[in-house]
Design a protein around this motif. Structure first.
Motif, PDB file in Angstrom:
ATOM      1  N   GLY A 239       0.833  -1.213   0.000  1.00  0.00           N
ATOM      2  CA  GLY A 239       0.000   0.000   0.000  1.00  0.00           C
ATOM      3  C   GLY A 239       0.860   1.252   0.000  1.00  0.00           C
ATOM      4  N   GLU A 240       1.933   1.224   0.779  1.00  0.00           N
ATOM      5  CA  GLU A 240       2.836   2.383   0.827  1.00  0.00           C
ATOM      6  C   GLU A 240       3.574   2.560  -0.501  1.00  0.00           C
ATOM      7  N   VAL A 241       3.946   1.448  -1.089  1.00  0.00           N
ATOM      8  CA  VAL A 241       4.630   1.524  -2.391  1.00  0.00           C
ATOM      9  C   VAL A 241       3.717   2.190  -3.411  1.00  0.00           C
ATOM     10  N   VAL A 242       2.471   1.731  -3.441  1.00  0.00           N
ATOM     11  CA  VAL A 242       1.531   2.259  -4.428  1.00  0.00           C
ATOM     12  C   VAL A 242       1.332   3.765  -4.220  1.00  0.00           C
ATOM     13  N   GLN A 243       1.333   4.202  -2.955  1.00  0.00           N
ATOM     14  CA  GLN A 243       1.186   5.638  -2.679  1.00  0.00           C
ATOM     15  C   GLN A 243       2.402   6.443  -3.117  1.00  0.00           C
ATOM     16  N   GLN A 244       3.576   5.880  -2.895  1.00  0.00           N
ATOM     17  CA  GLN A 244       4.805   6.659  -3.111  1.00  0.00           C
ATOM     18  C   GLN A 244       5.388   6.515  -4.523  1.00  0.00           C
ATOM     19  N   ALA A 245       5.012   5.460  -5.191  1.00  0.00           N
ATOM     20  CA  ALA A 245       5.658   5.206  -6.481  1.00  0.00           C
ATOM     21  C   ALA A 245       5.260   6.263  -7.498  1.00  0.00           C
ATOM     22  N   ASN A 246       6.211   6.618  -8.357  1.00  0.00           N
ATOM     23  CA  ASN A 246       5.825   7.585  -9.382  1.00  0.00           C
ATOM     24  C   ASN A 246       6.005   7.071 -10.804  1.00  0.00           C
ATOM     25  N   LYS A 247       6.500   5.880 -10.960  1.00  0.00           N
ATOM     26  CA  LYS A 247       6.470   5.340 -12.325  1.00  0.00           C
ATOM     27  C   LYS A 247       6.110   3.852 -12.293  1.00  0.00           C
ATOM     28  N   TRP A 248       5.278   3.497 -13.240  1.00  0.00           N
ATOM     29  CA  TRP A 248       4.838   2.097 -13.325  1.00  0.00           C
ATOM     30  C   TRP A 248       5.237   1.547 -14.670  1.00  0.00           C
TER      31      TRP A 248
END
Lengths: 155, 732
Positions: B180-189
């Motif tokens: 969940g934290e990764v999804v919030q903080q990530a900026n490229k997929w």
């Protein structure tokens, strides 16, 4: 007409035509959706609830007859977070498939084991006369015996 | 917009659309070959190889359309397959949990709305929710896992290879972060170039008998079905449905009904009339006061229907051909019949619909959300995107909910009253306007050689529409195929050691709607073929089990079918002493890739009114490939055996004076607790590396298994379903 009864321990007053089937009062006026409509003719048992501890088919039970009585639906079967022995047994045996008829079966079973604490297979055949289209009967039979056992152990 | 939606939007933008490999669909290569080899041999090769030609589910949406990971580290799985009791949600959750490296509890299963979530291009049905999604879903979930992992590596400043994943938490070098934290903080997929799914030896969730994920809501009676949905200001409505088959609505006089208590409006559309009111009971009262003129085209009776259904009356198509056709006199020949049957699922059809000027939403129990959306959009003159179909849990489907014209009616009623409406069938309507399992007629012929082996077998099946005319079929496909898969399915002769085989499918247009009913064709065909095999075994003086084994081929499928036969027979005590008065009957089916054998332990009892058939125990062995959830498989086999037993023993729909009879449970006899075997034992034989269908195959053998046992016990051969009625007839 005004009709008063207790449902799942709470006093209720409803103002409806006295001939209205109790099923629709429970579902649509009181918002308790666990009691199901299956046939409207007391032929399938999906709408089974307790009135003064007796299993009745609420689709064919006029609300006026509930005056002054105590009603229990699937929502009121468990005691807070403690599952009723029937629900506990249903959980252990993983009974439901589609699940639609299950509240009716659980209510019918809960009423039966109050009257017959150790039901035989024959008691089950004679008393549990609802319809399950997914065909969960073999698991249900095990769960009914198990429910009786849990209830007797708790007593 | 909630945090979850925000994250989801963000993820969607940069997640590249990844298409997964799909095997060629049935149509493509086929048309090219047409002029060279001719249509009939081509059709036959198609019929014979159908198992390997069914396409996998093609996932074309990004993973974020299927999955949402919320800040509090929950995973929501928006499933395009619906849960109708078959346990698809649990199997799919297990597959996703496996590749996402989380416990099953982390996965929250939801029915995908058609608004922005994956839409099933076909239907939930055909026993393929798990088998068709297994490979593509694993890839999809594994891809999501890798993206989360790569982002976590960047956030934590470590290499992706050093990360450890445990139930939604990623850790390395003493640092950790949740999905969940990764999804919030990530900026490229970035979608990984190559997705590696887990090796089978590393499975922790797949293959485990995990309790079904929808268990507790169903035990607590939570409002999970479409009939339980409520919208603000919602009214209740009922459509007045034709009392006879082959009947059209002409005109209605509702002047009395309109004045009755609680009635808001009587809605008259071109092909139906509906009453709308403040409560369901008030509407039920008022519809009785509406005078409707119906026009019935013809007066139909049961004898005519049976006559029409006979082999030789419609059009035929050769489905299976091996060796030569033997036309000589003196073949062993018998006929078998099965009646029309109702799905009779407990939750009636219906929906809660709300249509406004430019938008429609429907909460509906449907097996075909995409088709339902299309039908509603067409009826309202909307674009499909203006219609949102939100499927709910189904209170039983069995093929009945492949048809949702009721959604169109609900939408039109809502539009007419400008409010949300709750529109559900009465039970009588549910029966009366059913789309039935078609009645069938079978002719079987055979020749035995002097060693008691079958030299020639010929099977003809004739029935009304099953897959033809259904929303998941098309005229083009029907013309190309020539024969209705739903009629002939289960009717091919698997005993291919027989040198000469012919199987013909006959198709007839009946004056009432018939459709797919759990395992279309399989119940009727297996009853006929497996009863006939038993007759031949007795004629040859052979043990019915041995007789089957020696006629099954030695190829991979034949070996698997022999294995289930032996396993079921052994466990049931075949050839051993049984309690006094009891006998065993055996039957098998191998339609599509799954193979199954069932042994029924039967006695004849007397209840004071007469003799009747009692089934004490059923022993089944099934090989449905790789197993995702053994308890789920067992539940489906138990349920399939029970539904097959009910339909084979008791159920029958007839048409008299154009009326469907009966129209209520009870007279339409469904097996109850007292009729159920005390035990259904399920033996699972696992094989191969992919899951196959489970929901439908168990329906097949039970009728013949019971009938064959009755023959062993009484010498009376039952060639007509329902067996209980036929037994009473031959016994009197």
């Amino acid at each position: 007409m005004k009709i008063q009864f207790k449902i799942n321990g709470q006093a209720q007053t409803v103002d409806v035509d006295g001939k209205t089937p109790l099923l629709w009062v429970i579902r649509d006026l009181l918002g308790l959706k666990g009691t199901k409509f299956g046939c409207g003719k007391a032929a399938c048992g999906a709408c089974t609830i307790h009135v003064d501890g007796n299993a009745i088919r609420s689709c064919s039970y006029a609300v006026k007859f509930a005056e002054g009585k105590e009603i229990t639906t699937i929502e009121g079967l468990s005691d807070g977070d403690n599952l009723h022995p029937v629900q506990q047994a249903w959980k252990e045996e993983i009974v439901p498939q589609c699940g639609y008829c299950q509240p009716g079966f659980m209510m019918a079973t809960a009423a039966m084991i109050e009257k017959i604490p150790n039901p035989t297979d024959e008691d089950i055949d004679n008393n549990i006369i609802n319809i399950c289209r997914c065909g969960t009967y073999t698991r249900m039979r095990k769960a009914i015996h198990r429910a009786a056992e849990i209830k007797n152990n708790n007593a | 917009m909630s945090q979850a939606e925000n994250n989801n939007e963000k993820t969607k933008k940069s997640f590249s659309r990844r298409k997964f490999l799909v095997r060629a669909s049935i149509g493509a290569g086929v048309l090219v070959g047409l002029p060279i080899i001719g249509i009939n041999p081509l059709r036959r090769s198609l019929f014979e190889n159908l198992e390997s030609m069914l396409p996998e589910y093609a996932i074309t949406d990004p993973a974020t359309t299927w999955f949402e990971v919320t800040a509090d580290n929950k995973i929501f799985f928006h499933s395009p397959k619906v849960e109708m009791g078959q346990g698809a949600f649990t199997g799919l959750a297990q597959i996703a949990a496996e590749e996402l490296e989380v416990d099953i509890e982390k996965i929250n299963m939801l029915h995908a709305t058609t608004a922005g979530r994956p839409i099933d291009p076909r239907s939930t049905g055909g026993s393929d929710s798990i088998s068709a999604l297994f490979a593509p879903l694993r890839e999809l979930a594994a891809g999501l896992r890798e993206m989360i992992k790569n982002n976590a590596a960047e956030i934590l400043g470590v290499s992706a290879a050093s990360l450890k994943l445990a139930n939604g938490v990623i850790s390395a070098n003493g640092k950790s972060i949740t999905y969940g934290e990764v999804v919030q903080q990530a900026n490229k997929w970035e979608a990984p170039k190559e997705v590696r799914v887990k090796a089978r030896k590393d499975f922790k969730v797949i293959g485990k008998p995990i309790p079904r994920v929808d268990l507790m809501p169903k035990i607590l009676g939570e409002p999970i079905f479409s009939i339980d949905q409520e919208l603000p200001g919602m009214l209740y409505a009922m459509v007045i449905r034709p009392p006879k088959i082959d009947t059209q609505y002409k005109i209605a006089d509702a002047s009395k009904a309109e004045l009755m208590p609680g009635i808001v409006k009587v809605v008259k559309e071109k092909d139906f009339v509906a009453v709308v009111g403040k409560s369901r009971p008030e509407v039920e009262m008022a519809i009785r006061a509406v005078k409707v003129d119906w026009e019935t085209n013809k007066n139909w009776n049961q004898e005519e229907i049976l006559e029409m259904t006979k082999v030789g009356k419609g059009e035929d198509q050769l489905i299976q051909k091996q060796g030569s056709k033997i036309k000589e006199e003196g073949l062993i020949e018998f006929e078998y019949t099965t009646p029309a049957g109702a799905h009779a699922q407990l939750e009636p059809n219906g929906s809660v619909a709300h249509v406004t000027a430019d938008k429609a939403i429907l909460y509906i129990s449907t097996q075909v959300p995409g088709i339902t959306r299309k039908e509603v959009a067409e009826a309202l003159g909307f674009e499909e995107e203006q219609v949102e179909v939100q499927p709910t849990y189904l209170g039983g489907g069995f093929g009945r909910k492949l048809h949702t014209p009721n959604s169109v009616q609900a939408a039109l009623i809502s539009k007419a009253v400008g409010k949300a409406v709750h529109v559900f069938y009465s039970r009588k309507d549910e029966f009366q306007t059913q789309k039935f399992r078609p009645p069938s007629h079978h002719v079987l012929k055979a020749k035995l050689n002097d060693k008691g082996m079958i030299d020639y077998i010929e099977h003809h099946v004739s029935a009304g529409n099953a897959s033809f005319g259904s929303p998941i079929s098309s005229k083009g496909l029907e013309m190309f195929m020539g024969a209705d898969l739903g009629i002939w399915s289960g009717g091919r002769i698997n005993y291919t050691k027989i040198p000469n085989i012919r199987f013909y499918s006959w198709h007839v247009e009946l004056p009432f709607a018939t459709t797919m009913w759990r395992a279309p064709g399989v119940m009727a065909n297996t009853f006929a073929v497996e009863s006939f095999m038993d007759e031949l075994a007795h004629a040859a003086g052979k043990d019915p089990l041995e007789f089957r084994l020696v006629h099954l081929p030695d190829n991979e499928k034949g070996q698997r079918q022999k294995a289930v036969l032996k396993a079921a027979a052994e466990k049931a005590g075949w050839g051993k002493n049984l309690p006094e008065g009891r006998v065993l009957g055996i039957a098998t089916s191998g339609e599509l890739a799954t193979v199954i054998a069932e042994v029924a332990e039967v006695s004849i009892e007397n209840d004071g009114y007469g003799d009747y058939i009692k089934v004490h125990k059923v022993t089944c062995a099934i090989d449905a490939g790789m197993i995702i959830n053994p308890d789920g498989v067992k539940a489906q086999v138990e349920g399939g055996v029970m539904m097959g037993l009910s339909a084979s023993m008791y159920e029958k729909i007839e048409i008299n004076d154009s009326r469907v009879q009966p129209t209520i449970y009870g007279p339409y006899r469904i097996a109850m607790m007292k009729d159920a075997p005390k035990e259904i034992e399920v033996i699972i034989i696992e094989s191969g590396d992919k899951p196959l269908g489970v929901g439908e195959p168990p329906i097949g053998p039970i009728g013949a298994a019971i009938g064959n046992a009755v023959f062993s016990l009484t010498g009376k051969r039952l060639r007509k379903l329902p067996l209980a009625e036929e037994f009473a007839k031959v016994s009197s």
